[in-house]
Design a protein around this motif. Structure first.
Motif, PDB file in Angstrom:
ATOM      1  N   LYS A 220      59.610  -0.133  12.565  1.00 51.29           N
ATOM      2  CA  LYS A 220      59.568  -1.305  13.445  1.00 51.29           C
ATOM      3  C   LYS A 220      60.024  -1.028  14.878  1.00 51.29           C
ATOM      4  O   LYS A 220      59.561  -1.668  15.808  1.00 51.29           O
ATOM      5  CB  LYS A 220      60.477  -2.407  12.882  1.00 51.29           C
ATOM      6  CG  LYS A 220      59.825  -3.235  11.770  1.00 51.29           C
ATOM      7  CD  LYS A 220      58.998  -4.377  12.322  1.00 51.29           C
ATOM      8  CE  LYS A 220      58.307  -5.177  11.249  1.00 51.29           C
ATOM      9  NZ  LYS A 220      56.988  -4.682  10.882  1.00 51.29           N
ATOM     10  N   ARG A 221      60.960  -0.116  15.052  1.00 53.68           N
ATOM     11  CA  ARG A 221      61.562  -0.004  16.389  1.00 53.68           C
ATOM     12  C   ARG A 221      60.734   0.887  17.307  1.00 53.68           C
ATOM     13  O   ARG A 221      60.053   1.799  16.857  1.00 53.68           O
ATOM     14  CB  ARG A 221      63.000   0.467  16.284  1.00 53.68           C
ATOM     15  CG  ARG A 221      63.877  -0.589  15.615  1.00 53.68           C
ATOM     16  CD  ARG A 221      65.346  -0.290  15.753  1.00 53.68           C
ATOM     17  NE  ARG A 221      66.145  -1.293  15.067  1.00 53.68           N
ATOM     18  CZ  ARG A 221      66.684  -2.351  15.662  1.00 53.68           C
ATOM     19  NH1 ARG A 221      66.482  -2.578  16.950  1.00 53.68           N
ATOM     20  NH2 ARG A 221      67.410  -3.203  14.975  1.00 53.68           N
ATOM     21  N   ILE A 222      60.819   0.611  18.595  1.00 59.92           N
ATOM     22  CA  ILE A 222      59.980   1.300  19.576  1.00 59.92           C
ATOM     23  C   ILE A 222      60.380   2.765  19.759  1.00 59.92           C
ATOM     24  O   ILE A 222      59.537   3.617  20.024  1.00 59.92           O
ATOM     25  CB  ILE A 222      60.007   0.548  20.943  1.00 59.92           C
ATOM     26  CG1 ILE A 222      58.955   1.088  21.912  1.00 59.92           C
ATOM     27  CG2 ILE A 222      61.394   0.576  21.574  1.00 59.92           C
ATOM     28  CD1 ILE A 222      57.535   0.756  21.564  1.00 59.92           C
ATOM     29  N   GLY A 223      61.702   3.059  19.589  1.00 61.15           N
ATOM     30  CA  GLY A 223      62.198   4.392  19.943  1.00 61.15           C
ATOM     31  C   GLY A 223      62.326   5.342  18.767  1.00 61.15           C
ATOM     32  O   GLY A 223      62.439   4.925  17.616  1.00 61.15           O
ATOM     33  N   GLU A 224      62.339   6.640  19.100  1.00 61.11           N
ATOM     34  CA  GLU A 224      62.516   7.691  18.086  1.00 61.11           C
ATOM     35  C   GLU A 224      63.827   7.443  17.326  1.00 61.11           C
ATOM     36  O   GLU A 224      64.794   6.951  17.891  1.00 61.11           O
ATOM     37  CB  GLU A 224      62.584   9.068  18.769  1.00 61.11           C
ATOM     38  CG  GLU A 224      61.458   9.333  19.764  1.00 61.11           C
ATOM     39  CD  GLU A 224      60.201   9.893  19.104  1.00 61.11           C
ATOM     40  OE1 GLU A 224      60.306  10.879  18.371  1.00 61.11           O
ATOM     41  OE2 GLU A 224      59.121   9.332  19.344  1.00 61.11           O
ATOM     42  N   THR A 336      49.691   6.084   9.020  1.00 58.11           N
ATOM     43  CA  THR A 336      49.061   5.625  10.260  1.00 58.11           C
ATOM     44  C   THR A 336      50.061   5.723  11.398  1.00 58.11           C
ATOM     45  O   THR A 336      51.254   5.463  11.209  1.00 58.11           O
ATOM     46  CB  THR A 336      48.494   4.189  10.120  1.00 58.11           C
ATOM     47  OG1 THR A 336      47.539   3.972  11.152  1.00 58.11           O
ATOM     48  CG2 THR A 336      49.549   3.108  10.204  1.00 58.11           C
ATOM     49  N   VAL A 337      49.578   6.140  12.568  1.00 53.86           N
ATOM     50  CA  VAL A 337      50.402   6.235  13.776  1.00 53.86           C
ATOM     51  C   VAL A 337      49.854   5.224  14.781  1.00 53.86           C
ATOM     52  O   VAL A 337      48.663   5.224  15.068  1.00 53.86           O
ATOM     53  CB  VAL A 337      50.355   7.661  14.375  1.00 53.86           C
ATOM     54  CG1 VAL A 337      51.148   7.718  15.684  1.00 53.86           C
ATOM     55  CG2 VAL A 337      50.895   8.684  13.374  1.00 53.86           C
ATOM     56  N   MET A 338      50.723   4.373  15.280  1.00 52.79           N
ATOM     57  CA  MET A 338      50.302   3.318  16.200  1.00 52.79           C
ATOM     58  C   MET A 338      50.442   3.783  17.647  1.00 52.79           C
ATOM     59  O   MET A 338      51.512   4.251  18.046  1.00 52.79           O
ATOM     60  CB  MET A 338      51.167   2.075  15.949  1.00 52.79           C
ATOM     61  CG  MET A 338      50.711   0.816  16.625  1.00 52.79           C
ATOM     62  SD  MET A 338      49.063   0.222  16.171  1.00 52.79           S
ATOM     63  CE  MET A 338      49.366  -0.620  14.620  1.00 52.79           C
ATOM     64  N   MET A 339      49.342   3.676  18.391  1.00 56.17           N
ATOM     65  CA  MET A 339      49.371   3.948  19.828  1.00 56.17           C
ATOM     66  C   MET A 339      49.526   2.600  20.539  1.00 56.17           C
ATOM     67  O   MET A 339      48.758   1.667  20.287  1.00 56.17           O
ATOM     68  CB  MET A 339      48.078   4.636  20.277  1.00 56.17           C
ATOM     69  CG  MET A 339      47.851   5.967  19.603  1.00 56.17           C
ATOM     70  SD  MET A 339      46.354   6.802  20.223  1.00 56.17           S
ATOM     71  CE  MET A 339      46.881   7.305  21.873  1.00 56.17           C
ATOM     72  N   VAL A 340      50.516   2.517  21.443  1.00 60.45           N
ATOM     73  CA  VAL A 340      50.820   1.231  22.078  1.00 60.45           C
ATOM     74  C   VAL A 340      50.732   1.343  23.600  1.00 60.45           C
ATOM     75  O   VAL A 340      50.738   2.435  24.160  1.00 60.45           O
ATOM     76  CB  VAL A 340      52.216   0.695  21.654  1.00 60.45           C
ATOM     77  CG1 VAL A 340      52.316   0.597  20.148  1.00 60.45           C
ATOM     78  CG2 VAL A 340      53.344   1.558  22.215  1.00 60.45           C
ATOM     79  N   ASN A 404      44.951  13.907  15.906  1.00 55.34           N
ATOM     80  CA  ASN A 404      43.918  13.044  16.488  1.00 55.34           C
ATOM     81  C   ASN A 404      44.454  12.111  17.563  1.00 55.34           C
ATOM     82  O   ASN A 404      43.745  11.799  18.524  1.00 55.34           O
ATOM     83  CB  ASN A 404      43.194  12.270  15.383  1.00 55.34           C
ATOM     84  CG  ASN A 404      42.166  13.153  14.681  1.00 55.34           C
ATOM     85  OD1 ASN A 404      41.329  13.759  15.331  1.00 55.34           O
ATOM     86  ND2 ASN A 404      42.248  13.239  13.369  1.00 55.34           N
ATOM     87  N   VAL A 405      45.702  11.690  17.424  1.00 54.13           N
ATOM     88  CA  VAL A 405      46.322  10.853  18.460  1.00 54.13           C
ATOM     89  C   VAL A 405      46.288  11.592  19.809  1.00 54.13           C
ATOM     90  O   VAL A 405      46.042  10.996  20.863  1.00 54.13           O
ATOM     91  CB  VAL A 405      47.773  10.486  18.058  1.00 54.13           C
ATOM     92  CG1 VAL A 405      48.567   9.976  19.252  1.00 54.13           C
ATOM     93  CG2 VAL A 405      47.774   9.427  16.963  1.00 54.13           C
ATOM     94  N   TYR A 415      53.425   6.603  21.728  1.00 53.74           N
ATOM     95  CA  TYR A 415      53.520   6.540  20.270  1.00 53.74           C
ATOM     96  C   TYR A 415      54.784   7.277  19.845  1.00 53.74           C
ATOM     97  O   TYR A 415      55.320   8.106  20.592  1.00 53.74           O
ATOM     98  CB  TYR A 415      52.286   7.166  19.594  1.00 53.74           C
ATOM     99  CG  TYR A 415      52.040   8.621  19.947  1.00 53.74           C
ATOM    100  CD1 TYR A 415      52.575   9.654  19.166  1.00 53.74           C
ATOM    101  CD2 TYR A 415      51.274   8.968  21.066  1.00 53.74           C
ATOM    102  CE1 TYR A 415      52.365  10.984  19.502  1.00 53.74           C
ATOM    103  CE2 TYR A 415      51.066  10.295  21.402  1.00 53.74           C
ATOM    104  CZ  TYR A 415      51.614  11.306  20.617  1.00 53.74           C
ATOM    105  OH  TYR A 415      51.413  12.622  20.957  1.00 53.74           O
ATOM    106  N   ARG A 416      55.264   6.964  18.657  1.00 51.76           N
ATOM    107  CA  ARG A 416      56.443   7.668  18.131  1.00 51.76           C
ATOM    108  C   ARG A 416      56.018   8.959  17.458  1.00 51.76           C
ATOM    109  O   ARG A 416      55.050   8.972  16.702  1.00 51.76           O
ATOM    110  CB  ARG A 416      57.197   6.758  17.147  1.00 51.76           C
ATOM    111  CG  ARG A 416      58.230   5.914  17.842  1.00 51.76           C
ATOM    112  CD  ARG A 416      59.000   5.033  16.898  1.00 51.76           C
ATOM    113  NE  ARG A 416      59.730   5.762  15.869  1.00 51.76           N
ATOM    114  CZ  ARG A 416      60.556   5.197  15.003  1.00 51.76           C
ATOM    115  NH1 ARG A 416      60.755   3.892  15.045  1.00 51.76           N
ATOM    116  NH2 ARG A 416      61.165   5.904  14.080  1.00 51.76           N
ATOM    117  N   THR A 417      56.774  10.010  17.693  1.00 53.90           N
ATOM    118  CA  THR A 417      56.420  11.329  17.143  1.00 53.90           C
ATOM    119  C   THR A 417      57.247  11.662  15.892  1.00 53.90           C
ATOM    120  O   THR A 417      57.110  12.751  15.336  1.00 53.90           O
ATOM    121  CB  THR A 417      56.673  12.436  18.180  1.00 53.90           C
ATOM    122  OG1 THR A 417      58.072  12.454  18.503  1.00 53.90           O
ATOM    123  CG2 THR A 417      55.876  12.200  19.450  1.00 53.90           C
TER     124      THR A 417
END
Length: 423
Positions: A220-224, A336-340, A404-405, A415-417
């Motif tokens: 949920k959180r934006i940061g690593e 799944t990796v979310m790109m924001v 792919n991201v 995105y978070r890595t």
């Protein structure tokens, strides 16, 4: 048959991707849809909460099934709108009644339901503007951190977890007296904090029987390292490695069965998804919350792992024959990796051109916040794309998604890595 799916996010793109694979689907319409959905279905410019417009479209286009993606139309009573209309009441609507949707529409209703049905959950009390000082007093009886939840829908942003007592009391006043989340926080639930690791359990029910779909865990959180502000979700993995057979047996016995039995006992009409937000404390499951639809971005890993024909499952839900349906699950992991958009979950810009989508290999790209402009795909939301991949385990799947991201570009993308860092 012609099917109408309501919604416009990554969840709806994943549902659309799955629905269009069914030989039973003649034409899929999505209202309002997005640029990715437009490649596999027909977008319709209708707001999902404009029930009269939905009705007109359904009647004019010989729709036989309506699948409701987001919570808003459910909480506003779209199921009941169909059931109470002579021209619509034979229609298959996948989603609970307004009464059932209260499980998400009101945190207090959900907590009362949990307690009444002896389902494990955190201790709580609910407060309004008139009892705000009692709430401040109640906080002194709890240990930090303090959990404050706006009772109503606040687009996933109505939950605060605070370590300082004074700050918690201050925020409680902000929510109740100053309407920090508008009407959503006219009532606030204060809960004891449960320390553990979270996961999501998804159930499909026809109101009598149920099928448990693959588990997922979102970030949920934006940061690593799970730091920074809460978002709608930065990525997800399925299955959840720590949700083994023994743990899932407890989930089924202590949570899923009492939930379905509780709906039956209260005569709540419920034909659709139950999303159960769980926390594993020690080796026991506790319920944090209910949602009355699939999660996002979890749908983008759950749908790819579903081998069964989803339209057949939905028909069984509508006809209340779900116990006879067969649920087949892909053994592979999916991530799944979310790109924001840059700046999300606070202020961000829209309309950034997206390139590299045609370079993606061995992943599925689900669009969340995109639209088409002058023949180009551009950003149209905070969460823009979900890049989903399979693997023998979540690590292999994540490696594929990240590869792919890297190929997809838009101005200020983020995105978070570190997804899966806690597994």
């Amino acid at each position: 048959m012609n099917i109408l799916l309501l919604g416009s996010g990554g969840r709806e793109h994943a549902l659309a991707w799955k629905i269009t694979q069914s030989p039973k689907c003649t034409q899929l319409f999505v209202a309002p849809g997005n640029a990715g959905i437009a490649q596999i279905a027909k977008n319709v410019a209708i707001n999902p909460t404009d029930f009269e417009a939905v009705k007109q479209f359904v009647l004019e286009n010989d729709i036989k099934m309506v699948v409701v993606g987001p919570e808003d139309p459910l909480v506003k009573g779209i199921y009941d709108f169909f059931k109470n209309d002579d021209r619509l009441n034979k229609m298959a609507v996948i989603g609970p009644s307004k009464h059932g949707a209260e499980l998400e529409g009101s945190k207090e209703f959900a907590k009362q339901f949990l307690v009444k049905n002896n389902i494990p959950t955190a201790k709580y009390e609910a407060f309004t503007k008139d009892t705000v000082e009692n709430g401040c007093q109640f906080l002194t009886t709890l240990k930090a951190p303090y959990v404050l939840k706006a009772d109503g829908l606040a687009a996933g942003k109505g939950v605060l977890i605070l370590n300082d007592l004074n700050e918690a009391q201050e925020e409680l006043r902000n929510m109740l007296v100053d309407a920090k989340f508008g009407d959503a926080s006219s009532k606030v639930v204060i809960e004891e904090f449960l320390d553990g690791i979270e996961l999501s359990c998804f159930v499909l029910t026809d109101g009598k029987s149920y099928k448990i779909l693959p588990t997922a865990k979102d970030y949920k959180r934006i940061g690593e390292g799970d730091t920074g502000l809460n978002t709608g979700g930065m990525g997800a993995v399925s299955p959840v490695p720590f949700a083994d057979e023994e743990f899932m047996k407890k989930v089924e016995d202590r949570v899923v069965i009492p939930t379905i039995n509780g709906l039956k006992a209260d005569k709540i009409e419920y034909k659709g998804f139950v999303f159960i937000g769980l926390i594993k404390v020690g080796n026991d499951p506790f319920v944090i919350e209910y949602n009355v639809r699939m999660g996002d971005p979890e749908t983008e890993v759950v749908m790819p792992r579903l081998k069964s024909d989803i339209v057949t499952l939905f028909e069984a839900v509508a006809n209340q024959t779900l116990e006879n349906a067969i649920l087949e699950i892909d053994e592979r992991a999916a991530t799944t990796v979310m790109m924001v958009s840059g700046g999300y979950p606070e202020d961000y810009e829209k309309g950034k051109e997206i390139s590299g989508l045609d370079q993606v290999e061995n992943s599925i790209v689900f669009h969340a916040g995109t639209t088409e402009k002058d023949g180009k795909v551009v950003t149209n939301g905070g969460r823009v794309l979900a890049v989903t991949s399979y693997g023998k385990d979540f690590k292999e799947a994540l490696k594929q998604s990240y590869e792919n991201v890297e190929k997809i570009k838009f101005d200020k993308s983020y995105y978070r890595t570190d997804l899966g860092f806690d597994l």
